[in-house]
Enzyme design. Structure first.
Site, PDB file in Angstrom:
ATOM      1  N   ASP A 253     -41.447 -65.560  39.636  1.00 25.30           N
ATOM      2  CA  ASP A 253     -41.504 -66.229  38.322  1.00 25.30           C
ATOM      3  C   ASP A 253     -40.958 -65.293  37.234  1.00 25.30           C
ATOM      4  O   ASP A 253     -40.821 -65.681  36.078  1.00 25.30           O
ATOM      5  CB  ASP A 253     -42.915 -66.739  37.994  1.00 25.30           C
ATOM      6  CG  ASP A 253     -43.943 -65.624  37.899  1.00 25.30           C
ATOM      7  OD1 ASP A 253     -43.611 -64.453  38.168  1.00 25.30           O
ATOM      8  OD2 ASP A 253     -45.108 -65.937  37.554  1.00 25.30           O
ATOM      9  N   SER A 254     -40.564 -64.070  37.636  1.00 20.94           N
ATOM     10  CA  SER A 254     -39.800 -63.204  36.735  1.00 20.94           C
ATOM     11  C   SER A 254     -38.482 -63.880  36.364  1.00 20.94           C
ATOM     12  O   SER A 254     -37.780 -63.421  35.457  1.00 20.94           O
ATOM     13  CB  SER A 254     -39.544 -61.839  37.385  1.00 20.94           C
ATOM     14  OG  SER A 254     -39.045 -61.993  38.698  1.00 20.94           O
TER      15      SER A 254
ATOM     16  N   GLU B  30     -50.745 -65.138  42.383  1.00 20.69           N
ATOM     17  CA  GLU B  30     -51.298 -63.915  41.785  1.00 20.69           C
ATOM     18  C   GLU B  30     -52.819 -63.979  41.707  1.00 20.69           C
ATOM     19  O   GLU B  30     -53.387 -65.019  41.363  1.00 20.69           O
ATOM     20  CB  GLU B  30     -50.775 -63.757  40.346  1.00 20.69           C
ATOM     21  CG  GLU B  30     -49.302 -63.451  40.252  1.00 20.69           C
ATOM     22  CD  GLU B  30     -48.855 -63.245  38.805  1.00 20.69           C
ATOM     23  OE1 GLU B  30     -49.697 -63.249  37.880  1.00 20.69           O
ATOM     24  OE2 GLU B  30     -47.651 -63.081  38.605  1.00 20.69           O
TER      25      GLU B  30
ATOM     26  N   GLU C 157     -48.841 -54.378  42.603  1.00 21.18           N
ATOM     27  CA  GLU C 157     -47.956 -54.041  41.473  1.00 21.18           C
ATOM     28  C   GLU C 157     -48.651 -53.081  40.504  1.00 21.18           C
ATOM     29  O   GLU C 157     -49.779 -53.346  40.047  1.00 21.18           O
ATOM     30  CB  GLU C 157     -47.537 -55.331  40.744  1.00 21.18           C
ATOM     31  CG  GLU C 157     -46.621 -55.049  39.547  1.00 21.18           C
ATOM     32  CD  GLU C 157     -45.864 -56.261  39.053  1.00 21.18           C
ATOM     33  OE1 GLU C 157     -45.950 -57.339  39.683  1.00 21.18           O
ATOM     34  OE2 GLU C 157     -45.181 -56.126  38.020  1.00 21.18           O
TER      35      GLU C 157
ATOM     36  N   ASP D 154     -42.509 -68.235  44.315  1.00 18.07           N
ATOM     37  CA  ASP D 154     -43.621 -67.715  43.516  1.00 18.07           C
ATOM     38  C   ASP D 154     -44.239 -68.863  42.715  1.00 18.07           C
ATOM     39  O   ASP D 154     -43.548 -69.508  41.914  1.00 18.07           O
ATOM     40  CB  ASP D 154     -43.040 -66.653  42.559  1.00 18.07           C
ATOM     41  CG  ASP D 154     -44.073 -65.667  42.072  1.00 18.07           C
ATOM     42  OD1 ASP D 154     -45.230 -65.746  42.505  1.00 18.07           O
ATOM     43  OD2 ASP D 154     -43.688 -64.801  41.257  1.00 18.07           O
TER      44      ASP D 154
HETATM   45  O1  KIV Z   1     -42.054 -62.470  39.811  1.00 13.63           O
HETATM   46  C1  KIV Z   1     -41.753 -61.403  40.355  1.00 13.63           C
HETATM   47  O2  KIV Z   1     -40.616 -60.913  40.273  1.00 13.63           O
HETATM   48  C2  KIV Z   1     -42.787 -60.713  41.109  1.00 13.63           C
HETATM   49  C3  KIV Z   1     -42.432 -59.392  41.706  1.00 13.63           C
HETATM   50  C4  KIV Z   1     -42.321 -58.344  40.659  1.00 13.63           C
HETATM   51  C5  KIV Z   1     -43.364 -58.989  42.771  1.00 13.63           C
HETATM   52  O3  KIV Z   1     -43.849 -61.210  41.239  1.00 13.63           O
END
Ligand code: KIV
Length: 267
Positions: A44-45, A115, A182, A83
């Site tokens: 979700d980044s 998460e 993380e 994610d």
């Molecule tokens: O969303 C993301 O990129 C992540 C990674 C940093 C593990 O959750």
């Protein structure tokens, strides 16, 4: 052969370290698959790296499904993980099941990531029981940014460290096939890794994790802003893009491009 969730556990038992990279589009997925990166996370980044939001909170399931589908199409050999974004599983187990199901059905990812501990442990059990593999994510979980008061290292106090260790064990017990750690102290990363039979995948969690993950923009040098201390840049593609774009602009203005050999009639 496509990587599957059992491969990760085998690698841990063999002591084979492995990589995961984030990926959000078809074109990059093709290159990462050619490079043999075994696990791709459509994180979700996406919100910050590709969509320009200040954090990940505005990312929707529709955003994630569109990008995850593109990555799956570009990376036939990788294990692609979707994610679950903010609010995709926060209100109820029904939401978690429906949205994880959408990820597998519409984007055709092979697993999802969620998460946190708490209720996520129960959701992990339910999803796993339905054949939806789940990756956990503990430590600095970015959707908790408002609760944490910023992006800070987690698990520094004894109490916070014990909580992360307990959550990791509970996620494994619930069926998680791997756990992302993380931004936690390296010693805690080592403790969690030793305590689990499923692999840990670290990002700013030290060298002892079974795998390492980084955000692709950071690895390729595409992030013009502050880069976290735990990142290593393996290329400077941002500068290469800027130079190429400047050269194109200059060539068009000067008449150096196009030349007769670029005309269709020349072929
Ligand atoms: O969303 C993301 O990129 C992540 C990674 C940093 C593990 O959750």
């Amino acid at each position: 052969m496509t990587t599957n969730v059992r491969d990760l556990r085998r690698w841990k038992s063999e002591g084979t370290k492995f990589t995961m990279l984030t990926c959000y589009d078809y074109s990059t997925a093709r290159w990462l698959d050619r490079a043999g990166i075994p696990v791709l996370l459509v994180g979700d980044s996406l919100g910050t790296t590709m969509l320009g939001y200040p954090d990940t909170l505005s990312v929707t399931m529709d955003d994630m499904i569109r990008h995850a589908g593109a990555v799956v199409r570009g990376a036939p050999a990788a294990l692609v993980i979707g994610d679950m974004p903010f609010m995709a599983y926060h209100a109820s187990a029904e939401d978690a099941i429906r949205n994880a199901g959408r990820f597998l059905q519409e984007a055709r990812v092979a697993a999802v990531k969620m998460e946190g501990g708490g209720r996520v442990i129960d959701y992990t059990k339910q999803l796993t029981a339905m054949g939806i593999p789940v990756m956990g994510h503990l430590g600095l979980t970015p959707t908790f940014v408002n609760q944490f008061g910023g992006y800070r290292v987690q698990g520094r106090s004894d109490e916070a460290a014990e909580q992360i260790l307990d959550d990791a064990k509970a996620l494994e017990e619930a069926g998680a096939f791997a756990v992302v750690l993380e931004a936690i102290p390296s010693a805690l990363g080592e403790r969690v890794t030793q305590a689990l039979t499923v692999p840990t995948i670290g990002i700013g969690a030290g060298p002892h994790c079974d795998g390492q993950v980084l955000v692709i923009q950071d690895v390729l040098g595409l992030n013009p802003d502050h880069v976290a201390k735990f990142v290593r840049q393996y290329a400077r593609l941002g500068e290469a893009i800027e130079a190429a774009a400047r050269q194109f602009d200059q060539d068009v203005r000067s008449g150096a491009f196009p030349t007769p050999e670029h005309e269709y009639s020349a072929r």
